[in-house]
Design an enzyme around this catalytic site. Structure first.
Site, mmCIF file in Angstrom:
data_model
loop_
_atom_site.group_PDB
_atom_site.id
_atom_site.type_symbol
_atom_site.label_atom_id
_atom_site.label_comp_id
_atom_site.label_asym_id
_atom_site.label_seq_id
_atom_site.Cartn_x
_atom_site.Cartn_y
_atom_site.Cartn_z
ATOM 1 N N TYR A 135 19.583 28.010 105.023
ATOM 2 C CA TYR A 135 19.243 27.844 106.439
ATOM 3 C C TYR A 135 19.009 29.164 107.170
ATOM 4 C CZ TYR A 135 19.906 22.814 106.529
ATOM 5 O OH TYR A 135 19.755 21.469 106.336
ATOM 6 N N LYS A 187 27.091 24.448 92.583
ATOM 7 C CA LYS A 187 26.168 24.352 91.451
ATOM 8 C C LYS A 187 26.319 25.631 90.635
ATOM 9 C CE LYS A 187 22.899 22.085 89.253
ATOM 10 N NZ LYS A 187 23.152 20.793 88.556
ATOM 11 N N ASP A 220 25.280 17.591 92.145
ATOM 12 C CA ASP A 220 24.653 16.367 91.613
ATOM 13 C C ASP A 220 25.721 15.342 91.232
ATOM 14 O OD1 ASP A 220 25.366 18.209 89.651
ATOM 15 O OD2 ASP A 220 23.704 17.738 88.297
ATOM 16 N N ASP A 244 24.218 19.425 103.989
ATOM 17 C CA ASP A 244 23.227 18.610 104.699
ATOM 18 C C ASP A 244 22.909 17.365 103.877
ATOM 19 O OD1 ASP A 244 21.146 17.947 106.558
ATOM 20 O OD2 ASP A 244 19.715 18.660 105.063
ATOM 21 N N ASP A 248 24.299 12.981 104.416
ATOM 22 C CA ASP A 248 23.460 11.803 104.684
ATOM 23 C C ASP A 248 23.886 10.662 103.760
ATOM 24 O OD1 ASP A 248 21.988 13.044 106.693
ATOM 25 O OD2 ASP A 248 20.059 12.364 105.897
HETATM 26 C C1 IPM Z 1 21.493 17.747 110.312
HETATM 27 C C2 IPM Z 1 19.998 17.757 110.414
HETATM 28 C C3 IPM Z 1 19.540 19.180 110.655
HETATM 29 C C4 IPM Z 1 19.997 20.010 109.481
HETATM 30 C C5 IPM Z 1 18.034 19.344 110.886
HETATM 31 C C6 IPM Z 1 17.529 18.436 111.985
HETATM 32 C C7 IPM Z 1 17.660 20.769 111.156
HETATM 33 O O1 IPM Z 1 19.420 17.216 109.274
HETATM 34 O O2 IPM Z 1 22.148 18.067 111.316
HETATM 35 O O3 IPM Z 1 22.010 17.430 109.253
HETATM 36 O O4 IPM Z 1 19.293 20.096 108.471
HETATM 37 O O5 IPM Z 1 21.082 20.587 109.569
HETATM 38 MN MN MN Z 2 20.841 16.472 107.853
#
Ligand code: IPM
Ligand code: MN
Length: 350
Positions: A135, A187, A220, A244, A248
């Site tokens: 990032y 990793k 993974d 990140d 999700d």
């Molecule tokens: C999150 C989002 C952000 C990230 C994006 C929108 C830049 O996906 O907060 O997880 O990648 O951190």
């Molecule tokens: Mn994200």
């Protein structure tokens, strides 16, 4: 009097923030928590009008806040990357919010896509490094547009950055006091520079926390365990990119983006709390989006401000309605509108 900056942002951001603030107002009344809201108009709409992203003057003001409550940033008419880098990442980086804290907690087994998993099986926290790694934006194009073009994207990891994140994770695991187990997710078998530094730092810091069990899992494999054996996890620490991605997946196993909240934490400065789902343009303005992630972000913010009782009360109310009222956690399928869900949480604060 606490000062809370509010950035509704884009899409459904303002709608869910409104419900978060409704709950904040109600719970604060019960606990005598005094605060003032300072609204900031940042996001895609403002950018399209003024070309402004996050002006320095705003950043300066935000530094003086006690907390920031963010809805969502992202606009269909703005090229990907501009708002993310210019606003969200800009805030995280310039306020040095070096931890992204993402609890993964299942409140109702009916909303879990995994077979036979119960709330006690899915209850862990991801400590994501939030200021470095891929990032950082380091890299370059070579011969852009040519047939032999090269694009280089560097993961930048400093000993200081890695260590402060790992230390935070150990302290957090200790304070959480659940299984007292911290898993490093990396990793080491392929990314032999970055993860060598992470592993060495992790092992060194671990020596100071003899009562915490440590573990390691490749990223993974971590995604596999999230689905197969999420009950193995207590606290996970990982870098920005892996954090990140796995959060999700974490959001999905806890019931979806409708319920997933996160905190961008600067333990020595101002922190920012947000629902982790995006701006959901297709649901904007329809009063159908699930505001619970934003409401859970308010609970995290209250905890961070030292209002643990109020935070717990909000979380308990959320648990109660998720268990007894909502038909689904997905937008448009809850059996209630956005504003009704906010009202339900308020009614169930006890
Ligand atoms: C999150 C989002 C952000 C990230 C994006 C929108 C830049 O996906 O907060 O997880 O990648 O951190
Ligand atoms: Mn994200």
């Amino acid at each position: 009097m606490r000062k809370i900056a509010v950035i509704g942002g884009d899409g459904t951001g303002p709608e869910v923030v409104k419900e978060g603030l409704k709950v904040l107002a109600a719970v604060s009344k019960i606990h005598g928590f005094k605060y003032e809201i300072i609204d900031y108009d940042l996001g895609g709409a403002r950018y399209l009008k003024t070309k402004e992203l996050a002006p320095d003057s705003v950043l300066k003001e935000l530094e003086k806040m006690d907390a920031i409550f963010l809805g969502a940033i992202g606009h269909p008419d703005v090229k990907p990357g501009i708002l993310e880098q210019g606003i969200l990442l800009k805030l995280r980086f310039s306020l040095d919010q070096y931890i992204n804290l993402r609890p993964v907690k299942l409140y109702n087994a009916d909303f879990c896509p995994l077979k036979d998993k119960k709330p006690e099986d899915i209850d862990f926290v991801v400590v994501r490094e939030n200021s470095e790694g891929l990032y950082k934006g380091l890299g370059e194009f070579q011969k852009k547009g040519a047939k032999d073009e090269v694009a280089i994207q560097i993961s930048h990891n400093t000993r200081k950055g890695v260590e402060r994140c790992i230390r935070y994770a150990f302290e957090y695991t200790k304070k959480r006091n659940k299984n007292k187990k911290l898993t490093l997710c990396g990793k080491t078998n392929v990314l032999t520079f970055a993860w060598d530094l992470w592993q060495r730092t992790f092992n060194e810091v671990a020596k100071e926390y003899k009562d915490i069990t440590t573990d390691y899992a490749h990223v993974d494999a971590t995604t596999m365990w999230f689905v197969k054996n999420p009950e193995w996890f207590d606290v996970i620490v990982t870098d920005n990119m892996f954090g990140d991605i796995i959060t999700d997946l974490g959001a999905m196993i806890q019931g979806g983006m409708g319920i997933a909240a996160g905190g961008n934490i600067n333990p020595e400065g101002v922190s920012m709390f947000e629902p982790i789902g995006g701006s959901a343009p297709k649901y904007t303005g329809k009063n159908v989006i699930n505001p619970l992630a934003a409401i859970c972000a308010v609970a995290m913010m209250l905890e961070n401000l030292g209002e643990e009782k109020a935070a717990k009360q909000v979380e308990d109310a959320v648990i109660k309605i998720v268990k007894t009222k909502l038909k689904s956690l997905a937008a448009g399928k809850m059996g209630y509108s956005t504003t009704e869900v906010g009202d339900l949480v308020v009614k169930n604060l006890y």
